[in-house]
Design an enzyme around this catalytic site. Structure first.
Site, PDB file in Angstrom:
ATOM      1  N   ILE A  35       0.805  -1.221   0.000  1.00  0.00           N
ATOM      2  CA  ILE A  35       0.000   0.000   0.000  1.00  0.00           C
ATOM      3  C   ILE A  35       0.840   1.274   0.000  1.00  0.00           C
ATOM      4  O   ILE A  35       0.294   2.365  -0.160  1.00  0.00           O
ATOM      5  CB  ILE A  35      -0.981   0.022   1.188  1.00  0.00           C
ATOM      6  CG1 ILE A  35      -0.242  -0.057   2.523  1.00  0.00           C
ATOM      7  CG2 ILE A  35      -1.992  -1.100   1.076  1.00  0.00           C
ATOM      8  CD1 ILE A  35      -1.155   0.102   3.734  1.00  0.00           C
ATOM      9  N   HIS A  36       2.149   1.168   0.188  1.00  0.00           N
ATOM     10  CA  HIS A  36       3.035   2.326   0.056  1.00  0.00           C
ATOM     11  C   HIS A  36       3.928   2.198  -1.174  1.00  0.00           C
ATOM     12  O   HIS A  36       4.907   2.924  -1.311  1.00  0.00           O
ATOM     13  CB  HIS A  36       3.927   2.482   1.289  1.00  0.00           C
ATOM     14  CG  HIS A  36       3.184   2.488   2.591  1.00  0.00           C
ATOM     15  ND1 HIS A  36       3.088   1.377   3.400  1.00  0.00           N
ATOM     16  CD2 HIS A  36       2.500   3.472   3.217  1.00  0.00           C
ATOM     17  CE1 HIS A  36       2.378   1.676   4.467  1.00  0.00           C
ATOM     18  NE2 HIS A  36       2.007   2.939   4.382  1.00  0.00           N
ATOM     19  N   GLY A  37       3.599   1.256  -2.064  1.00  0.00           N
ATOM     20  CA  GLY A  37       4.421   1.021  -3.244  1.00  0.00           C
ATOM     21  C   GLY A  37       5.504  -0.012  -3.034  1.00  0.00           C
ATOM     22  O   GLY A  37       6.405  -0.142  -3.875  1.00  0.00           O
ATOM     23  N   GLU A  38       5.455  -0.768  -1.933  1.00  0.00           N
ATOM     24  CA  GLU A  38       6.449  -1.810  -1.718  1.00  0.00           C
ATOM     25  C   GLU A  38       6.383  -2.831  -2.853  1.00  0.00           C
ATOM     26  O   GLU A  38       5.303  -3.156  -3.344  1.00  0.00           O
ATOM     27  CB  GLU A  38       6.208  -2.521  -0.377  1.00  0.00           C
ATOM     28  CG  GLU A  38       6.327  -1.621   0.844  1.00  0.00           C
ATOM     29  CD  GLU A  38       5.001  -1.017   1.275  1.00  0.00           C
ATOM     30  OE1 GLU A  38       4.913  -0.542   2.413  1.00  0.00           O
ATOM     31  OE2 GLU A  38       4.062  -1.015   0.448  1.00  0.00           O
TER      32      GLU A  38
END
Length: 332
Positions: A216-219
């Protein structure tokens, strides 16, 4: 794009103020976050959840009767400080100790761990659990490294229901661990999110592509690929989750709680189309759907994406999941 804001540095503070005033019958603001604005049973365990702001309804939207007693709220995508967590925990404490519950991210692990130490030093019994439901973030033999995403809700709800029934702190912790151990999630992203005032997205996905397993944070996830049709995506999601079963789970005849979670910009109508395909594939495998939730439970501003969570119920966990709850974002 985040369209509506004043000073970006004040966004989180103004968001909390607006959220509290809109839900004043359920929550009230305290330093560091929010707690229930309703009476809790004295002598019961308090569940305090938290993480960075920007993921509504996680975490403040899940505070209320039958769910969390309080939520510590960090800045946008930033862990709350140990001081914030301690403040919320002390305000929420009902006299039987506090369980701190949060997604497994480095900042949260550090700050919630420090808060636990401080609370114990002040005479408040405290335990913690980091949710680890995201199957693409680490291999099964390193499950303790996995991220927490929409499976947060399963763990929070089970622990809170046990607390409402008068379970001890150690019993509530054991319930939370069992819920965490039996919950699995996989997510996909079609585009990144843009924080208030930012000129560029926090992360990007190539146009026409999908980040399969992206966080959800671009991981990073498993791979980037062309966006499939809804039925094909449903099949991919189910296949991945059925390849990562909790120990001792037998698929055929299993009773499951399913959560199809929109991450920000995917419309409910699209979620329902995907769910139609997911449901068919689960039923084909002989799975019994004990409960279905389709909506937004953990988001990431305007991120376009979704996630599928399966909670493999025991009789105990199913009863706790189905127990009454009344929060701004989840009502039973």
């Amino acid at each position: 794009m985040t369209w509506l804001f004043n000073n970006p540095s004040e966004f989180a503070k103004e968001m909390v103020a607006g959220f509290v005033s809109a839900n004043a019958e359920i929550v009230r603001q305290v330093p560091g976050g929010v707690i229930r604005n309703t009476q809790s049973q004295p002598g019961t365990v308090a569940i305090v959840i938290g993480g960075g702001s920007g993921h509504y309804p996680a975490f403040a939207g899940l505070v209320g009767q039958g769910l969390a007693h309080g939520a510590a709220m960090g800045n946008l995508f930033a862990s709350p400080s140990a001081q914030q967590i301690c403040s919320v925990a002390k305000a929420a404490n009902n006299g039987a100790g506090v369980l701190l519950a949060f997604g497994n991210y480095a900042g949260d692990v550090l700050h919630f761990g420090l808060a636990r130490e401080r609370l114990i030093a002040e005479g408040i019994p405290c335990e913690l659990i980091a949710v680890t439901d995201d199957i693409t973030s680490a291999a099964p033999n390193e499950i303790e490294k996995r991220r927490g995403v929409a499976g947060d809700l399963v763990v929070f709800k089970a622990a809170a229901a046990a607390a409402e029934q008068g379970a001890s702190l150690q019993e509530v912790l054991a319930v939370a661990k069992r819920a965490n151990d039996r919950t699995r999630t996989i997510g996909v992203a079609f585009s990144g999110c843009t924080l208030p005032g930012a000129e560029h997205p926090l992360f990007t996905v190539p146009e026409g592509q999908m980040g399969f397993g992206m966080g959800i944070h671009g991981e990073p996830g498993i791979r980037e690929m062309a966006v499939p049709g809804a039925s094909e995506l449903a099949e991919m999601l189910v296949e991945q989750l059925l390849n990562d079963l909790p120990p001792g789970v037998s698929v055929k005849g299993a009773r499951v709680g399913a959560i199809l979670n929109g991450l920000g910009s995917v419309k409910y109508e699209e979620l329902f189309v995907v769910w139609h395909g997911v449901q068919q594939r689960l039923i084909e495998q002989g799975i019994v759907l004990a409960d279905v939730q389709v909506g937004e439970f953990v988001t990431s501003f305007d991120m376009a994406g979704l996630s599928l969570t399966l909670a493999w119920f025991t009789d105990e966990l199913e009863a706790l999941w189905l127990a009454p709850a009344y929060s701004p974002a989840f009502k039973r």
